[in-house]
Design a protein around this motif. Structure first.
Motif, mmCIF file in Angstrom:
data_model
loop_
_atom_site.group_PDB
_atom_site.id
_atom_site.type_symbol
_atom_site.label_atom_id
_atom_site.label_comp_id
_atom_site.label_asym_id
_atom_site.label_seq_id
_atom_site.Cartn_x
_atom_site.Cartn_y
_atom_site.Cartn_z
ATOM 1 N N VAL A 1 44.036 -8.945 -7.675
ATOM 2 C CA VAL A 1 43.663 -9.317 -9.038
ATOM 3 C C VAL A 1 43.819 -8.104 -9.942
ATOM 4 N N GLN A 2 44.087 -8.350 -11.195
ATOM 5 C CA GLN A 2 44.188 -7.254 -12.155
ATOM 6 C C GLN A 2 42.798 -6.792 -12.576
ATOM 7 N N ALA A 3 42.728 -5.556 -13.005
ATOM 8 C CA ALA A 3 41.469 -5.018 -13.504
ATOM 9 C C ALA A 3 40.948 -5.901 -14.634
ATOM 10 N N GLY A 4 39.643 -6.154 -14.593
ATOM 11 C CA GLY A 4 39.020 -7.049 -15.562
ATOM 12 C C GLY A 4 38.943 -8.487 -15.102
ATOM 13 N N GLY A 5 39.636 -8.795 -14.018
ATOM 14 C CA GLY A 5 39.654 -10.162 -13.507
ATOM 15 C C GLY A 5 38.460 -10.465 -12.627
ATOM 16 N N SER A 6 38.499 -11.659 -12.029
ATOM 17 C CA SER A 6 37.386 -12.142 -11.218
ATOM 18 C C SER A 6 37.893 -12.702 -9.895
ATOM 19 N N LEU A 7 37.032 -12.642 -8.899
ATOM 20 C CA LEU A 7 37.252 -13.280 -7.606
ATOM 21 C C LEU A 7 35.912 -13.773 -7.094
ATOM 22 N N ARG A 8 35.938 -14.818 -6.266
ATOM 23 C CA ARG A 8 34.732 -15.267 -5.592
ATOM 24 C C ARG A 8 34.981 -15.261 -4.096
ATOM 25 N N LEU A 9 34.170 -14.507 -3.404
ATOM 26 C CA LEU A 9 34.233 -14.459 -1.953
ATOM 27 C C LEU A 9 33.233 -15.448 -1.372
ATOM 28 N N GLY B 1 36.057 -9.619 7.689
ATOM 29 C CA GLY B 1 36.400 -8.968 6.437
ATOM 30 C C GLY B 1 37.512 -9.675 5.684
ATOM 31 N N THR B 2 37.501 -9.484 4.375
ATOM 32 C CA THR B 2 38.552 -10.024 3.518
ATOM 33 C C THR B 2 38.943 -8.945 2.517
ATOM 34 N N GLN B 3 40.233 -8.774 2.318
ATOM 35 C CA GLN B 3 40.744 -7.695 1.474
ATOM 36 C C GLN B 3 40.675 -8.080 0.003
ATOM 37 N N VAL B 4 40.130 -7.178 -0.785
ATOM 38 C CA VAL B 4 40.139 -7.312 -2.244
ATOM 39 C C VAL B 4 40.891 -6.115 -2.808
ATOM 40 N N THR B 5 41.926 -6.404 -3.587
ATOM 41 C CA THR B 5 42.721 -5.343 -4.202
ATOM 42 C C THR B 5 42.744 -5.564 -5.707
ATOM 43 N N SER C 1 36.188 -15.552 3.238
ATOM 44 C CA SER C 1 37.427 -15.974 2.592
ATOM 45 C C SER C 1 37.333 -15.656 1.113
ATOM 46 N N GLY C 2 38.468 -15.739 0.425
ATOM 47 C CA GLY C 2 38.461 -15.601 -1.023
ATOM 48 C C GLY C 2 38.999 -14.297 -1.558
ATOM 49 N N GLY C 3 39.355 -13.383 -0.671
ATOM 50 C CA GLY C 3 39.909 -12.126 -1.153
ATOM 51 C C GLY C 3 41.310 -12.319 -1.721
ATOM 52 N N GLY C 4 41.831 -11.243 -2.318
ATOM 53 C CA GLY C 4 43.175 -11.313 -2.865
ATOM 54 C C GLY C 4 43.457 -10.158 -3.788
ATOM 55 N N LYS D 1 37.163 -3.686 -11.113
ATOM 56 C CA LYS D 1 37.749 -2.381 -11.383
ATOM 57 C C LYS D 1 38.578 -1.935 -10.184
ATOM 58 N N PRO D 2 39.555 -1.067 -10.400
ATOM 59 C CA PRO D 2 40.341 -0.585 -9.252
ATOM 60 C C PRO D 2 39.467 0.016 -8.146
ATOM 61 N N GLU D 3 38.365 0.629 -8.509
ATOM 62 C CA GLU D 3 37.487 1.220 -7.499
ATOM 63 C C GLU D 3 36.725 0.179 -6.679
ATOM 64 N N ASP D 4 36.851 -1.094 -7.039
ATOM 65 C CA ASP D 4 36.270 -2.166 -6.219
ATOM 66 C C ASP D 4 37.185 -2.544 -5.056
ATOM 67 N N THR D 5 38.388 -1.988 -5.032
ATOM 68 C CA THR D 5 39.331 -2.281 -3.955
ATOM 69 C C THR D 5 38.751 -1.852 -2.611
ATOM 70 N N ALA D 6 38.699 -2.785 -1.680
ATOM 71 C CA ALA D 6 38.112 -2.522 -0.366
ATOM 72 C C ALA D 6 38.246 -3.770 0.496
ATOM 73 N N VAL D 7 37.942 -3.610 1.758
ATOM 74 C CA VAL D 7 37.720 -4.767 2.628
ATOM 75 C C VAL D 7 36.246 -5.129 2.520
ATOM 76 N N TYR D 8 35.989 -6.370 2.182
ATOM 77 C CA TYR D 8 34.620 -6.850 2.002
ATOM 78 C C TYR D 8 34.194 -7.633 3.241
ATOM 79 N N HIS D 9 33.043 -7.248 3.763
ATOM 80 C CA HIS D 9 32.484 -7.902 4.951
ATOM 81 C C HIS D 9 31.154 -8.548 4.602
ATOM 82 N N CYS D 10 30.922 -9.720 5.117
ATOM 83 C CA CYS D 10 29.570 -10.252 5.044
ATOM 84 C C CYS D 10 28.879 -9.981 6.370
ATOM 85 N N ALA D 11 27.560 -9.962 6.323
ATOM 86 C CA ALA D 11 26.777 -9.611 7.500
ATOM 87 C C ALA D 11 25.447 -10.340 7.461
ATOM 88 N N ALA D 12 24.883 -10.558 8.634
ATOM 89 C CA ALA D 12 23.597 -11.234 8.763
ATOM 90 C C ALA D 12 22.582 -10.322 9.430
#
Length: 121
Positions: free
Chosen positions: A12-20, A114-118, A7-10, A87-98
């Motif tokens: 955000v503008q470049a330079g911003g922060s998110l916590r997954l 997965g959770t989408q980060v844009t 969870s936690g994707g969303g 950064k815009p290049e961080d845009t992706a679907v983020y998956h955690c894995a074990a």
């Protein structure tokens, strides 16, 4: 095996922060390492960061080193990915894995949905 929910994707503008967040359930005692991976459209999945489940070892991809921080809370069976200076290049679907026995990409056998980060420019 464990089940993983991110969870936690969303957006955000470049330079911003998110916590997954990634919460594990099931046989969590069998986890060796937790990791975050990401996949952008048209690109292969790439490693982002890993953290050992019972120790303090962390590893980061060069592209996120100094900007992202992986951490965990074993009491909550949760792993976090704090992402700063996005950064815009961080845009992706983020998956955690074990992983249950190693730290290479092939060792990660349980995956979240997965959770989408844009990141907008």
């Amino acid at each position: 095996q464990v089940q993983l929910v991110e969870s936690g994707g969303g957006l955000v503008q470049a330079g911003g922060s998110l916590r997954l967040s990634c919460t594990a359930s099931g046989r969590t005692f069998s986890i060796y390492t937790m990791g975050w991976f990401r996949q952008a459209p048209g690109k292969e999945r790439e490693f982002v960061a890993t953290i050992s489940w019972y120790g303090d070892n962390t590893y980061y991809a060069d592209s996120v080193k100094g900007r992202f921080t992986i951490s965990r809370d074993n009491a909550k069976n949760t792993v976090y990915l704090q992402m700063n200076s996005l950064k815009p290049e961080d845009t992706a679907v983020y998956h955690c894995a074990a992983s249950y026995y190693g730290v290479t990409a092939a060792d990660f056998r349980s995956w979240g949905q997965g959770t989408q980060v844009t990141v907008s420019s």
